[in-house]
Write an enzyme that holds these catalytic residues in place. Structure first.
Site, PDB file in Angstrom:
ATOM      1  N   LYS A  15       0.833  -1.210   0.000  1.00  0.00           N
ATOM      2  CA  LYS A  15       0.000   0.000   0.000  1.00  0.00           C
ATOM      3  C   LYS A  15       0.867   1.260   0.000  1.00  0.00           C
ATOM      4  O   LYS A  15       0.655   2.174  -0.780  1.00  0.00           O
ATOM      5  CB  LYS A  15      -0.933   0.035   1.231  1.00  0.00           C
ATOM      6  CG  LYS A  15      -1.861  -1.158   1.329  1.00  0.00           C
ATOM      7  CD  LYS A  15      -2.787  -1.062   2.528  1.00  0.00           C
ATOM      8  CE  LYS A  15      -2.086  -1.038   3.881  1.00  0.00           C
ATOM      9  NZ  LYS A  15      -1.301  -2.253   4.184  1.00  0.00           N
ATOM     10  N   ARG A  90      -9.353   0.709   9.036  1.00  0.00           N
ATOM     11  CA  ARG A  90      -8.909  -0.650   9.342  1.00  0.00           C
ATOM     12  C   ARG A  90      -9.939  -1.424  10.154  1.00  0.00           C
ATOM     13  O   ARG A  90      -9.669  -2.571  10.515  1.00  0.00           O
ATOM     14  CB  ARG A  90      -7.614  -0.577  10.153  1.00  0.00           C
ATOM     15  CG  ARG A  90      -6.330  -0.781   9.348  1.00  0.00           C
ATOM     16  CD  ARG A  90      -5.164  -0.492  10.274  1.00  0.00           C
ATOM     17  NE  ARG A  90      -3.952  -1.187   9.948  1.00  0.00           N
ATOM     18  CZ  ARG A  90      -2.925  -0.645   9.293  1.00  0.00           C
ATOM     19  NH1 ARG A  90      -2.988   0.565   8.826  1.00  0.00           N
ATOM     20  NH2 ARG A  90      -1.827  -1.343   9.096  1.00  0.00           N
ATOM     21  N   ARG A 129      11.786  -5.320   4.961  1.00  0.00           N
ATOM     22  CA  ARG A 129      11.453  -3.918   4.670  1.00  0.00           C
ATOM     23  C   ARG A 129      12.389  -2.969   5.427  1.00  0.00           C
ATOM     24  O   ARG A 129      12.628  -3.128   6.610  1.00  0.00           O
ATOM     25  CB  ARG A 129       9.999  -3.636   5.085  1.00  0.00           C
ATOM     26  CG  ARG A 129       9.648  -2.158   5.010  1.00  0.00           C
ATOM     27  CD  ARG A 129       8.149  -1.915   4.979  1.00  0.00           C
ATOM     28  NE  ARG A 129       7.470  -2.222   6.211  1.00  0.00           N
ATOM     29  CZ  ARG A 129       6.148  -2.115   6.365  1.00  0.00           C
ATOM     30  NH1 ARG A 129       5.384  -1.751   5.352  1.00  0.00           N
ATOM     31  NH2 ARG A 129       5.602  -2.405   7.507  1.00  0.00           N
ATOM     32  N   ARG A 162      11.713  -1.017  11.054  1.00  0.00           N
ATOM     33  CA  ARG A 162      10.701  -0.695  12.059  1.00  0.00           C
ATOM     34  C   ARG A 162      10.641  -1.773  13.137  1.00  0.00           C
ATOM     35  O   ARG A 162      10.727  -2.953  12.825  1.00  0.00           O
ATOM     36  CB  ARG A 162       9.326  -0.580  11.377  1.00  0.00           C
ATOM     37  CG  ARG A 162       9.068   0.779  10.795  1.00  0.00           C
ATOM     38  CD  ARG A 162       7.859   0.822   9.890  1.00  0.00           C
ATOM     39  NE  ARG A 162       6.681   0.157  10.421  1.00  0.00           N
ATOM     40  CZ  ARG A 162       5.525   0.067   9.757  1.00  0.00           C
ATOM     41  NH1 ARG A 162       5.414   0.586   8.549  1.00  0.00           N
ATOM     42  NH2 ARG A 162       4.497  -0.555  10.284  1.00  0.00           N
ATOM     43  N   ARG A 173       0.358  -8.777  13.691  1.00  0.00           N
ATOM     44  CA  ARG A 173      -0.283  -7.792  12.813  1.00  0.00           C
ATOM     45  C   ARG A 173      -1.096  -8.459  11.713  1.00  0.00           C
ATOM     46  O   ARG A 173      -2.158  -7.978  11.332  1.00  0.00           O
ATOM     47  CB  ARG A 173       0.779  -6.867  12.204  1.00  0.00           C
ATOM     48  CG  ARG A 173       1.233  -5.813  13.205  1.00  0.00           C
ATOM     49  CD  ARG A 173       2.543  -5.201  12.813  1.00  0.00           C
ATOM     50  NE  ARG A 173       2.476  -4.498  11.565  1.00  0.00           N
ATOM     51  CZ  ARG A 173       3.488  -4.372  10.726  1.00  0.00           C
ATOM     52  NH1 ARG A 173       4.661  -4.913  11.026  1.00  0.00           N
ATOM     53  NH2 ARG A 173       3.354  -3.713   9.610  1.00  0.00           N
TER      54      ARG A 173
END
Ligand code: ADP
Ligand code: ADP
Length: 219
Positions: A15, A90, A129, A162, A173
């Protein structure tokens, strides 16, 4: 006429990557709820500290805080022509609040591209990431590496991983997405706004498909 686009998909679907690209093409404000929370945390605001209690565990920030934060963000002048929402809504309560907010302003959601990616692939995406602390741009050590390892192509900042991209939080998550966010797929399908896109294609191909779907809905 203002255009409001909601990008839906699990954590790691792409996204943020796509929003960075298509917000420029479409000239729309890119509103990332995760980026706003992280910015607040960096600036040590009350909202940032509160949100981090949930983010660090991979849980969702409570609806009341999140909805108030988005309402404030969407009220700013750069959103008068619309916005590309990345990571919000969400939950069904957030989706209802968004519809109500937009209806009060005499506008509505135009299109909800849903970027679908299977959970096994998401883990690989999130654990590789790397994020720029300055501009929020995301890279992948294997699938989308920066030109110079460890540094942002855009501004040269040192990339970081992160906290919530580390293993246990990643699985939490994905579970939270499946239970709390995935009902939005049917919610928006029922409103004839959903456009499903295969998120396992290359970044360039996903961009092409996204722009084609958006064009179909908003012309
Ligand atoms: P990702 O892009 O990996 O899905 P985000 O940057 O969008 O992650 O979000 C990071 C975290 O911020 C989430 O795990 C959650 O704790 C919080 N968050 C972001 N958006 C929302 C939202 N709409 N509602 C509740 N919490 C949110
Ligand atoms: P989200 O915002 O949905 O959590 P991101 O855009 O941050 O997802 O992407 C998650 C990771 O996957 C990043 O490391 C990014 O570089 C990588 N990625 C994004 N799209 C693709 C794709 N189509 N193919 C391979 N890797 C991708």
């Amino acid at each position: 006429m203002a255009s409001f686009i909601v990008l839906l998909g699990p954590p790691g679907a792409g996204k943020g990557t796509q929003a960075q690209i298509i917000s420029k093409t479409l000239n729309l404000a890119h509103i990332s709820s995760g980026d706003i929370f992280r910015e607040n945390l960096k600036n040590e605001t009350e909202l940032g500290k509160k949100a981090n209690e949930f983010m660090s565990r991979g849980e969702l920030v409570p609806d009341d805080l999140t909805i108030a934060m988005i309402q404030d963000r969407l009220s700013r002048p750069d959103c008068v022509d619309g916005a590309l929402l990345d990571g919000f809504p969400r939950t069904p309560a957030q989706a209802e609040a968004l519809s109500k907010m937009l209806a009060e302003w005499g506008v509505g959601i135009d299109c909800v591209p849903y970027i679908s990616v299977a959970p096994e692939i998401l883990i690989e995406r999130l654990s590789g990431r790397w994020t720029c602390p300055t501009c929020g741009y995301v890279y992948h050590e294997q699938f989308n590496p920066p030109v110079v390892v460890g540094y942002c192509d855009k501004d040269g900042s040192k990339l970081y991983q992160r906290e919530d991209d580390k293993s246990e939080t990643v699985t939490r998550r994905i579970d939270v997405y499946l239970t709390q966010t995935s009902p939005l797929i049917e919610y928006y399908r029922g409103r004839n706004l959903l456009a499903e896109i295969d998120g396992t294609l290359s970044i360039e191909e996903v961009t092409k498909k996204l722009l084609a779907e958006i064009k179909l809905k908003i012309g």
